[in-house]
Design an enzyme around this catalytic site. Structure first.
Site, PDB file in Angstrom:
ATOM      1  N   SER A  57      16.219   9.482   4.518  1.00 38.26           N
ATOM      2  CA  SER A  57      16.804   9.725   5.848  1.00 38.26           C
ATOM      3  C   SER A  57      17.575   8.510   6.351  1.00 38.26           C
ATOM      4  O   SER A  57      18.587   8.652   7.041  1.00 38.26           O
ATOM      5  CB  SER A  57      15.699  10.091   6.851  1.00 38.26           C
ATOM      6  OG  SER A  57      14.727   9.056   6.910  1.00 38.26           O
TER       7      SER A  57
ATOM      8  N   SER B 255       9.569  -1.560  -4.766  1.00 39.75           N
ATOM      9  CA  SER B 255       8.470  -2.426  -4.341  1.00 39.75           C
ATOM     10  C   SER B 255       9.022  -3.396  -3.308  1.00 39.75           C
ATOM     11  O   SER B 255       9.695  -2.989  -2.344  1.00 39.75           O
ATOM     12  CB  SER B 255       7.893  -3.141  -5.572  1.00 39.75           C
ATOM     13  OG  SER B 255       6.931  -4.084  -5.207  1.00 39.75           O
TER      14      SER B 255
ATOM     15  N   TYR C  48       0.439  -4.369   3.654  1.00 39.70           N
ATOM     16  CA  TYR C  48       1.729  -4.002   3.036  1.00 39.70           C
ATOM     17  C   TYR C  48       1.808  -4.600   1.633  1.00 39.70           C
ATOM     18  O   TYR C  48       2.144  -3.910   0.668  1.00 39.70           O
ATOM     19  CB  TYR C  48       2.877  -4.505   3.922  1.00 39.70           C
ATOM     20  CG  TYR C  48       4.255  -4.211   3.378  1.00 39.70           C
ATOM     21  CD1 TYR C  48       4.742  -2.900   3.322  1.00 39.70           C
ATOM     22  CD2 TYR C  48       5.078  -5.237   2.921  1.00 39.70           C
ATOM     23  CE1 TYR C  48       6.013  -2.632   2.829  1.00 39.70           C
ATOM     24  CE2 TYR C  48       6.348  -4.981   2.434  1.00 39.70           C
ATOM     25  CZ  TYR C  48       6.815  -3.679   2.387  1.00 39.70           C
ATOM     26  OH  TYR C  48       8.071  -3.407   1.890  1.00 39.70           O
TER      27      TYR C  48
ATOM     28  N   LYS D 254       2.085  -2.719  -2.109  1.00 39.49           N
ATOM     29  CA  LYS D 254       3.162  -2.969  -3.079  1.00 39.49           C
ATOM     30  C   LYS D 254       2.606  -3.599  -4.364  1.00 39.49           C
ATOM     31  O   LYS D 254       3.103  -3.315  -5.456  1.00 39.49           O
ATOM     32  CB  LYS D 254       4.251  -3.849  -2.452  1.00 39.49           C
ATOM     33  CG  LYS D 254       4.995  -3.201  -1.275  1.00 39.49           C
ATOM     34  CD  LYS D 254       5.801  -1.965  -1.683  1.00 39.49           C
ATOM     35  CE  LYS D 254       6.695  -1.476  -0.552  1.00 39.49           C
ATOM     36  NZ  LYS D 254       7.452  -0.257  -0.911  1.00 39.49           N
TER      37      LYS D 254
END
Ligand SMILES: NC(=O)c1ccc[n+]([C@@H]2O[C@H](COP(=O)([O-])OP(=O)(O)OC[C@H]3O[C@@H](n4cnc5c(N)ncnc54)[C@H](OP(=O)(O)O)[C@@H]3O)[C@@H](O)[C@H]2O)c1
Length: 298
Positions: free
Chosen positions: A13, A144, A158, A162
């Site tokens: 998006s 990543s 976070y 990753k």
């Protein structure tokens, strides 16, 4: 250059996903830009992509996909295969960051983050792999981050999401190559996308309040990242190059950033260490075979 590919992108998006979709389609690849709720809150983004496709006669389509919902993922992959007849490339891009001191991140926030950034890719890969296996070719791309290699205080969850994605993507690489399928990792640095505005803040304020001076870490890190952010088209161009690299010649990891932060060094060191790990487990010949298999399968 490879022939034109059928490409599925998650989280298309906005940001990297959107730019990758437009860039790949402008280079003749058939792109399925998947996103949550294209008829509702992403209607404007979906409409702009469709309008671009019409205006420039691009092979660019919008499909609904929420990577946290297995049915939605399976449905989207079926639509792609029905419309295009195959699926050559899956780009696992959907993701977001939680920011704040780790103790202030609630379990629910941590679960949701992993459900998108890590399990989202698991769902997508499980949905596309049977089709790629039938074709005996395919490419899994995992978006990543440098934060998949180095640890940034106040971005611990976070980073964890990753790091987890990197481990999975690397393991896939070793296992899938005999079937002609490649797995690669892209590690962008900071880039100007809506990612900063979409960050979720650690919700447990009471915990965070106990940290005294360390409470300032998040703002300091967030400010530094935003100040360093580059033009996200660089990432879309890097992914285009990866997609157009012949099978068997693609690297495992691609760092895309003006700032190294030591990520390149870790990647190089890890390559040597992994070679020893494979040797130690008696797998070195299998993996050498694997590299030849991908090149041979293309
Ligand atoms: N920009 C950077 O500095 C940077 C650096 C390194 C890595 N990355 C990574 O790059 C990827 C793309 O981020 P971006 O920078 O382009 O930011 P972005 O513009 O915020 O894009 C994130 C995308 O993920 C989508 N998404 C979130 N949850 C989803 C779900 N459950 N199902 C499907 N889509 C979902 C969002 O869709 P909605 O519109 O529906 O919310 C949005 O399209 C992320 O994985 C991010 O971690 C970004």
């Amino acid at each position: 250059m490879e022939s034109k590919q059928v490409v599925l992108i998650t989280g298309a998006s906005t940001g990297f996903g959107r730019l990758m979709a437009e860039t790949l389609a402008r280079h003749g690849h058939t792109v399925f830009a998947t996103m949550r709720d294209p008829g509702g809150r992403n209607a404007k983004n979906a409409g702009e992509i469709r309008a671009l496709a019409k205006r420039e006669s691009l092979p660019l389509h919008v499909v609904e996909m929420d990577v946290t919902n297995e049915d939605s993922v399976e449905r989207a992959v079926s639509v792609v295969v029905e419309q295009a007849g195959s699926i050559d490339v899956a780009i696992n891009n959907a993701g977001y960051a939680v920011v704040g001191l780790e103790e202030g991140v609630t379990l629910e926030q941590a679960r949701q983050l992993m459900d998108t950034n890590f399990f989202g890719s698991v769902r997508v890969n499980r949905a596309v792999l049977p089709h790629m296996r039938r074709q005996r070719s395919g490419l899994l791309v995992h978006i990543s981050s440098g934060a998949g290699r180095v640890v940034i205080p106040s971005f611990g969850f976070y980073c964890a999401s990753k790091f987890a994605l990197e481990a999975l993507a690397e393991s896939y690489r070793y296992e899938l190559a005999p079937q002609g399928i490649e797995s690669v990792i892209v590690q962008p640095g900071a880039y100007q996308t809506p990612v900063f505005g979409n960050m979720v803040v650690a919700a447990d304020q009471a915990r965070t309040e106990t940290y005294g001076v360390a409470k300032g870490i998040s703002n300091k890190v967030g400010g530094a990242l935003a100040a360093a952010a580059g033009n996200p088209q660089e990432v879309a161009d890097a992914v285009l190059q990866i997609v157009e690299t012949p099978a068997g010649q693609r690297k495992l990891r691609y760092r895309v950033s003006a700032a190294s932060l030591g990520v390149d060094e870790i990647n190089a060191l890890s390559e040597g260490v992994q070679a020893k790990v494979l040797e130690a487990f008696g797998l070195a010949d299998d993996v050498a075979f694997v590299q030849r298999s991908v090149a041979g399968a293309s």
